[in-house]
Design a protein around this motif. Structure first.
Motif, PDB file in Angstrom:
ATOM      1  N   PRO A 159      -9.950 -44.302 -26.660  1.00 28.01           N
ATOM      2  CA  PRO A 159     -11.306 -43.219 -27.254  1.00 28.01           C
ATOM      3  C   PRO A 159     -12.607 -43.681 -27.409  1.00 28.01           C
ATOM      4  CG  PRO A 159      -8.736 -42.486 -28.359  1.00 28.01           C
ATOM      5  CD  PRO A 159      -8.506 -43.646 -28.057  1.00 28.01           C
ATOM      6  N   LEU A 160     -12.724 -45.010 -28.263  1.00 29.41           N
ATOM      7  CA  LEU A 160     -13.750 -46.145 -28.307  1.00 29.41           C
ATOM      8  C   LEU A 160     -14.177 -46.094 -27.187  1.00 29.41           C
ATOM      9  CD1 LEU A 160     -15.776 -47.506 -29.921  1.00 29.41           C
ATOM     10  CD2 LEU A 160     -14.452 -49.424 -30.135  1.00 29.41           C
ATOM     11  N   LEU A 161     -13.607 -46.905 -25.657  1.00 28.94           N
ATOM     12  CA  LEU A 161     -14.104 -47.204 -25.076  1.00 28.94           C
ATOM     13  C   LEU A 161     -14.701 -45.535 -23.999  1.00 28.94           C
ATOM     14  CD1 LEU A 161     -14.291 -48.959 -22.357  1.00 28.94           C
ATOM     15  CD2 LEU A 161     -12.799 -48.678 -21.843  1.00 28.94           C
ATOM     16  N   LEU A 162     -14.285 -44.265 -24.347  1.00 28.17           N
ATOM     17  CA  LEU A 162     -14.381 -43.496 -23.514  1.00 28.17           C
ATOM     18  C   LEU A 162     -15.598 -43.045 -23.977  1.00 28.17           C
ATOM     19  CD1 LEU A 162     -14.322 -40.814 -22.259  1.00 28.17           C
ATOM     20  CD2 LEU A 162     -12.495 -39.801 -23.747  1.00 28.17           C
ATOM     21  N   SER A 163     -15.611 -42.984 -25.898  1.00 26.96           N
ATOM     22  CA  SER A 163     -17.323 -42.786 -26.220  1.00 26.96           C
ATOM     23  C   SER A 163     -18.428 -43.491 -26.234  1.00 26.96           C
ATOM     24  CB  SER A 163     -17.175 -43.046 -27.930  1.00 26.96           C
ATOM     25  OG  SER A 163     -16.935 -44.349 -28.083  1.00 26.96           O
ATOM     26  N   MET A 164     -18.184 -44.785 -25.235  1.00 29.38           N
ATOM     27  CA  MET A 164     -18.993 -45.764 -24.987  1.00 29.38           C
ATOM     28  C   MET A 164     -19.648 -45.636 -23.587  1.00 29.38           C
ATOM     29  SD  MET A 164     -17.412 -49.558 -26.749  1.00 29.38           S
ATOM     30  CE  MET A 164     -18.445 -50.164 -25.793  1.00 29.38           C
ATOM     31  N   ALA A 165     -18.364 -44.505 -22.973  1.00 25.37           N
ATOM     32  CA  ALA A 165     -18.739 -44.435 -21.063  1.00 25.37           C
ATOM     33  C   ALA A 165     -19.490 -43.631 -20.982  1.00 25.37           C
ATOM     34  CB  ALA A 165     -17.361 -44.357 -20.721  1.00 25.37           C
ATOM     35  N   MET A 166     -19.876 -42.534 -22.383  1.00 25.78           N
ATOM     36  CA  MET A 166     -19.385 -40.892 -21.619  1.00 25.78           C
ATOM     37  C   MET A 166     -21.501 -41.182 -21.464  1.00 25.78           C
ATOM     38  SD  MET A 166     -16.923 -39.037 -24.166  1.00 25.78           S
ATOM     39  CE  MET A 166     -18.712 -36.691 -23.892  1.00 25.78           C
ATOM     40  N   PRO A 167     -22.317 -41.809 -22.351  1.00 22.97           N
ATOM     41  CA  PRO A 167     -23.763 -41.460 -21.675  1.00 22.97           C
ATOM     42  C   PRO A 167     -24.197 -42.307 -20.530  1.00 22.97           C
ATOM     43  CG  PRO A 167     -23.393 -43.121 -24.393  1.00 22.97           C
ATOM     44  CD  PRO A 167     -22.042 -42.636 -23.184  1.00 22.97           C
ATOM     45  N   THR A 168     -23.032 -42.990 -19.776  1.00 20.75           N
ATOM     46  CA  THR A 168     -23.181 -43.311 -18.608  1.00 20.75           C
ATOM     47  C   THR A 168     -23.116 -42.019 -17.568  1.00 20.75           C
ATOM     48  OG1 THR A 168     -21.392 -44.374 -17.751  1.00 20.75           O
ATOM     49  CG2 THR A 168     -23.172 -45.694 -19.358  1.00 20.75           C
ATOM     50  N   HIS A 169     -22.524 -40.958 -18.038  1.00 21.14           N
ATOM     51  CA  HIS A 169     -21.770 -40.098 -16.779  1.00 21.14           C
ATOM     52  C   HIS A 169     -22.856 -39.408 -16.662  1.00 21.14           C
ATOM     53  CE1 HIS A 169     -17.859 -40.959 -19.213  1.00 21.14           C
ATOM     54  NE2 HIS A 169     -18.029 -41.850 -17.962  1.00 21.14           N
ATOM     55  N   THR A 170     -23.053 -39.245 -15.000  1.00 19.62           N
ATOM     56  CA  THR A 170     -23.686 -38.438 -14.777  1.00 19.62           C
ATOM     57  C   THR A 170     -23.488 -36.453 -13.657  1.00 19.62           C
ATOM     58  OG1 THR A 170     -23.576 -39.064 -12.164  1.00 19.62           O
ATOM     59  CG2 THR A 170     -24.950 -40.148 -13.484  1.00 19.62           C
ATOM     60  N   ALA A 171     -24.000 -36.322 -12.928  1.00 20.29           N
ATOM     61  CA  ALA A 171     -23.172 -35.094 -11.954  1.00 20.29           C
ATOM     62  C   ALA A 171     -21.722 -35.282 -11.159  1.00 20.29           C
ATOM     63  CB  ALA A 171     -24.530 -34.285 -11.916  1.00 20.29           C
ATOM     64  N   GLU A 172     -22.695 -36.707 -11.222  1.00 23.29           N
ATOM     65  CA  GLU A 172     -22.326 -36.903  -9.212  1.00 23.29           C
ATOM     66  C   GLU A 172     -20.573 -37.581  -9.995  1.00 23.29           C
ATOM     67  OE1 GLU A 172     -25.256 -37.699  -9.835  1.00 23.29           O
ATOM     68  OE2 GLU A 172     -25.928 -36.515  -8.612  1.00 23.29           O
ATOM     69  N   SER A 173     -20.577 -37.545 -11.303  1.00 24.36           N
ATOM     70  CA  SER A 173     -18.977 -38.680 -11.498  1.00 24.36           C
ATOM     71  C   SER A 173     -18.700 -37.940 -12.259  1.00 24.36           C
ATOM     72  CB  SER A 173     -19.675 -40.032 -12.845  1.00 24.36           C
ATOM     73  OG  SER A 173     -19.885 -39.279 -14.219  1.00 24.36           O
ATOM     74  N   PHE A 174     -19.054 -36.678 -12.567  1.00 24.62           N
ATOM     75  CA  PHE A 174     -18.695 -35.383 -13.143  1.00 24.62           C
ATOM     76  C   PHE A 174     -17.546 -34.851 -11.563  1.00 24.62           C
ATOM     77  CE2 PHE A 174     -22.045 -34.237 -16.734  1.00 24.62           C
ATOM     78  CZ  PHE A 174     -21.211 -35.293 -17.882  1.00 24.62           C
ATOM     79  N   ALA A 175     -17.983 -34.697 -10.980  1.00 22.39           N
ATOM     80  CA  ALA A 175     -17.418 -34.327  -9.938  1.00 22.39           C
ATOM     81  C   ALA A 175     -16.310 -35.121  -9.472  1.00 22.39           C
ATOM     82  CB  ALA A 175     -18.198 -34.264  -8.752  1.00 22.39           C
ATOM     83  N   GLU A 176     -16.516 -35.763  -9.972  1.00 19.86           N
ATOM     84  CA  GLU A 176     -15.782 -36.737  -9.363  1.00 19.86           C
ATOM     85  C   GLU A 176     -14.061 -37.458 -10.253  1.00 19.86           C
ATOM     86  OE1 GLU A 176     -13.464 -39.311  -7.739  1.00 19.86           O
ATOM     87  OE2 GLU A 176     -14.507 -39.252  -6.742  1.00 19.86           O
ATOM     88  N   PHE A 177     -15.046 -37.102 -11.321  1.00 16.98           N
ATOM     89  CA  PHE A 177     -13.141 -37.113 -12.460  1.00 16.98           C
ATOM     90  C   PHE A 177     -12.506 -36.204 -12.014  1.00 16.98           C
ATOM     91  CE2 PHE A 177     -16.538 -39.166 -15.281  1.00 16.98           C
ATOM     92  CZ  PHE A 177     -17.029 -40.003 -15.444  1.00 16.98           C
ATOM     93  N   GLU A 178     -13.118 -34.656 -11.739  1.00 14.62           N
ATOM     94  CA  GLU A 178     -12.595 -33.205 -11.615  1.00 14.62           C
ATOM     95  C   GLU A 178     -11.474 -33.979 -10.073  1.00 14.62           C
ATOM     96  OE1 GLU A 178     -12.198 -30.131 -12.594  1.00 14.62           O
ATOM     97  OE2 GLU A 178     -13.960 -30.368 -14.145  1.00 14.62           O
ATOM     98  N   ALA A 179     -12.655 -34.012  -9.219  1.00 18.90           N
ATOM     99  CA  ALA A 179     -11.508 -34.780  -8.235  1.00 18.90           C
ATOM    100  C   ALA A 179     -10.024 -35.858  -8.486  1.00 18.90           C
ATOM    101  CB  ALA A 179     -12.329 -35.233  -6.906  1.00 18.90           C
ATOM    102  N   SER A 180     -10.394 -36.460  -9.334  1.00 20.13           N
ATOM    103  CA  SER A 180      -9.625 -36.969  -9.785  1.00 20.13           C
ATOM    104  C   SER A 180      -7.941 -36.583 -10.608  1.00 20.13           C
ATOM    105  CB  SER A 180     -10.165 -38.916 -10.880  1.00 20.13           C
ATOM    106  OG  SER A 180      -9.535 -39.454 -11.150  1.00 20.13           O
ATOM    107  N   ALA A 181      -8.642 -35.573 -11.192  1.00 20.12           N
ATOM    108  CA  ALA A 181      -7.296 -34.769 -11.815  1.00 20.12           C
ATOM    109  C   ALA A 181      -7.195 -34.314 -10.647  1.00 20.12           C
ATOM    110  CB  ALA A 181      -8.364 -33.734 -12.696  1.00 20.12           C
ATOM    111  N   ALA A 182      -7.598 -33.723  -9.327  1.00 17.07           N
ATOM    112  CA  ALA A 182      -6.815 -33.198  -9.054  1.00 17.07           C
ATOM    113  C   ALA A 182      -5.793 -33.899  -7.816  1.00 17.07           C
ATOM    114  CB  ALA A 182      -7.192 -32.443  -8.493  1.00 17.07           C
TER     115      ALA A 182
END
Length: 186
Positions: A41-64
């Motif tokens: 969770p700490l690493l995730l919180s550190m990563a979140m500010p670097t996420h973009t709309a493009e990365s959100f789409a990739e996360f969705e595809a990765s979950a699928a």
């Protein structure tokens, strides 16, 4: 390979083997999961500010892709890809390496829980999918606290399942603890 052996992630005697391993007891595995519950969770919180709309789409595809996995090996690899994508981005000195190391040490047990004759029912896979979607929603919403809490809960569910099934720690029926497999080498 030398660094891996020195760090304890690789058994020096098995360094030339295709799979690296380290024997862990149920108590050691529990401790590793507890560490993962706090560090990922700490690493995730550190990563979140670097996420973009493009990365959100990739996360969705990765979950699928996790949900579409046909075999347990494919499921585990895609699940790892999903988690790594969510936590990618921040420049860390030791945290990413530590998280990867802890993940590798518990991989064998996740694989055992997903085995055809394993203890995990299909419903746990469905729970994993639902948890991924809750983590993803919090990430997309920019809700750091909820993302951290959902990631910790997601890991805790697997830890609890491992603790409920100590038989997965038996090795070759000899009463010895099983090996927690680390990542595949070369």
């Amino acid at each position: 390979m030398t660094n891996a052996a020195e760090s304890g992630s690789v058994n020096a005697e098995a360094a030339s083997a295709r799979w690296a391993s380290k024997r862990l007891s149920i108590d050691e595995c529990r401790e590793i999961y507890l560490m993962r519950e706090r560090l990922e969770p700490l690493l995730l919180s550190m990563a979140m500010p670097t996420h973009t709309a493009e990365s959100f789409a990739e996360f969705e595809a990765s979950a699928a892709r996790v949900e579409e996995a046909a075999s347990r090996g494919e499921f585990l690899e895609r699940d790892r890809d999903f988690h790594r994508a969510l936590m990618a981005g921040p420049t860390t000195i030791r945290l990413q390496e530590t998280v990867d190391h802890l993940w590798n040490l518990t991989r064998y047990y996740r694989r055992q829980l997903l085995a055809p004759n394993g203890v995990t029912r299909r419903s746990r896979r469905e729970d994993i999918f639902a948890e991924h979607h809750m983590i993803l929603k919090a990430v997309v919403d920019g809700d750091v606290e909820s993302a951290e809490a959902m990631m910790a809960l997601h890991i805790r569910h697997t830890r609890k399942l491992v603790e409920q099934h100590p038989e997965i720690f038996m090795h070759s029926g000899q009463g010895r603890s099983s090996q927690c497999r680390s990542r595949r080498l070369g």
